[in-house]
Design an enzyme around this catalytic site. Sequence first.
Site, short mmCIF file in Angstrom:
data_model
loop_
_atom_site.label_atom_id
_atom_site.label_comp_id
_atom_site.label_asym_id
_atom_site.label_seq_id
_atom_site.Cartn_x
_atom_site.Cartn_y
_atom_site.Cartn_z
N ASP A 128 0.71 -0.95 0.24
CA ASP A 128 0.35 -0.12 -0.23
C ASP A 128 0.96 1.11 0.30
O ASP A 128 1.41 1.28 0.61
CB ASP A 128 -0.83 0.50 1.07
CG ASP A 128 -1.60 1.99 1.13
OD1 ASP A 128 -2.64 1.75 0.55
OD2 ASP A 128 -1.39 2.26 2.31
N ASP B 203 -3.18 1.63 6.80
CA ASP B 203 -2.47 1.22 6.10
C ASP B 203 -2.17 -0.18 5.52
O ASP B 203 -1.86 -1.05 5.04
CB ASP B 203 -1.04 1.91 5.75
CG ASP B 203 -1.36 3.81 5.67
OD1 ASP B 203 -1.99 3.61 4.75
OD2 ASP B 203 -0.28 4.40 6.23
N GLU C 230 -1.80 -1.59 -6.03
CA GLU C 230 -2.40 -0.69 -6.62
C GLU C 230 -2.75 0.09 -7.76
O GLU C 230 -1.83 0.67 -7.43
CB GLU C 230 -3.28 0.13 -4.80
CG GLU C 230 -4.64 0.20 -5.56
CD GLU C 230 -5.63 1.25 -3.82
OE1 GLU C 230 -7.28 1.24 -3.94
OE2 GLU C 230 -5.28 1.22 -3.12
#
Length: 430
Positions: free
Chosen positions: A191, A356, A275
């Site tokens: 992340d 996170d 992501e």
Amino acid sequence: MHLRYSYRLYPTVGQRAALTRTFGCARVVHNDALAVRKAARKAGLPYPRATEVQKHVITAAKKTAERGWLASVAVDPLIQSLRDLDTAYRNFFDSVSGKRAGRPVGLPRFKSRKDGRQSLRFTRNGFRIQGNGKLNLAKIGDVRVKWSRDLPADPSSVTIVLDAAGRYHASFVVDVEPDPLPEAGAEVGIDLGLVTYAVLSDGSVIDNPRFLRKAERRLKAAQREASRKAKGSKNRAKARRKVAKAHAKVADTRRDWAHKQTTRIVRENQAVYLEDLNVRGLARGRLAKSVHDAGWAAFRRLLEEKAVRYGRTVGIVHRAFPSSQVCSECGYRDGPKPLAVREWTCGACGVLHDRDLNAARNILAAGQADRLNAPGGPVSPGVAIPRRARPDERGTRLGGRRSTEIRAAGARGIPAPEGREDVKGSTCRG
């Protein structure tokens, strides 16, 4: 696969003059060829072929008084300049027709001698690496090279680059075979953020170095000094070069740090999941400076390139996946949260999550689901006729459902039990 190896060049005063002359000739040839093509389009004539343009702007131009000085430089960089222009046109046509994916590509533009970066390319016939380690360039001579590492193979071409800071570099293109690393058992989800640069699903944290922020005071002083110099003066040119050197130091430090971090991650993990951030959109908001300083796009690109070279896998999770809203323990979707909320408690199971770390674990689970349950593939081993996955079962593409009980298949990397009914009777198979 093709790789680039870049080295610092230290040309003499005479060689710098020869390089400057070659930069200018290559730029003029590019602009003349672009003007020929624009004139043909304006007159409604067919698109000029590359051989016709080369004869007009190089062969015939050398015999004229206006362009006779083109004969003073090597012809190889001039031809490569025309090939680069052809590539630019080809990219434009492919972008317009839809053959080229990604952002739209515009028409080629004229080059300026005031551009901060100048470059030219030599092919095999235009350069040679001497036995004493110097780089011989046609009609320029033997240039001293700082060999920081050995070339893995004979280069097919070399690009000479002059950056805004006044530094010369030689970028060699070599063709090498992939070098797979021993298989690693670990997989990791990442992340990316601004408070901390990256949080990995295994709990490790990479701090945000903030190279630009730390150098802001020095950059502001250099830019303030440059703004006080008279335009067009030599002192302004010196001050501008000082600003460029300060920016180059920040960029070099960031690039070196990103290489080290991505190499470590690729070596330790068999698969890496990220992501798909909208970096272009974020770079236009109020956090633009911090987003540019982070360099997320370069971090992702390095991971993908090294994964191809070393036999690893990089998976990209769709940006619509609510990684910060789903509980990685039970799969309960708790809804959106402001950026100021760094910890939250799941309303279903009561587990306290770090925002996170929870997102990284969800990215790992979603990436593994996309990789193992690809659309059109077997749902489970032994299935003779695979059932094509429905849109709402394709990993992170949630199909627009707004239920607060959507579960992340395989949360925390553990496949869901076979045949369990999770959402409105759809069977979760891992």
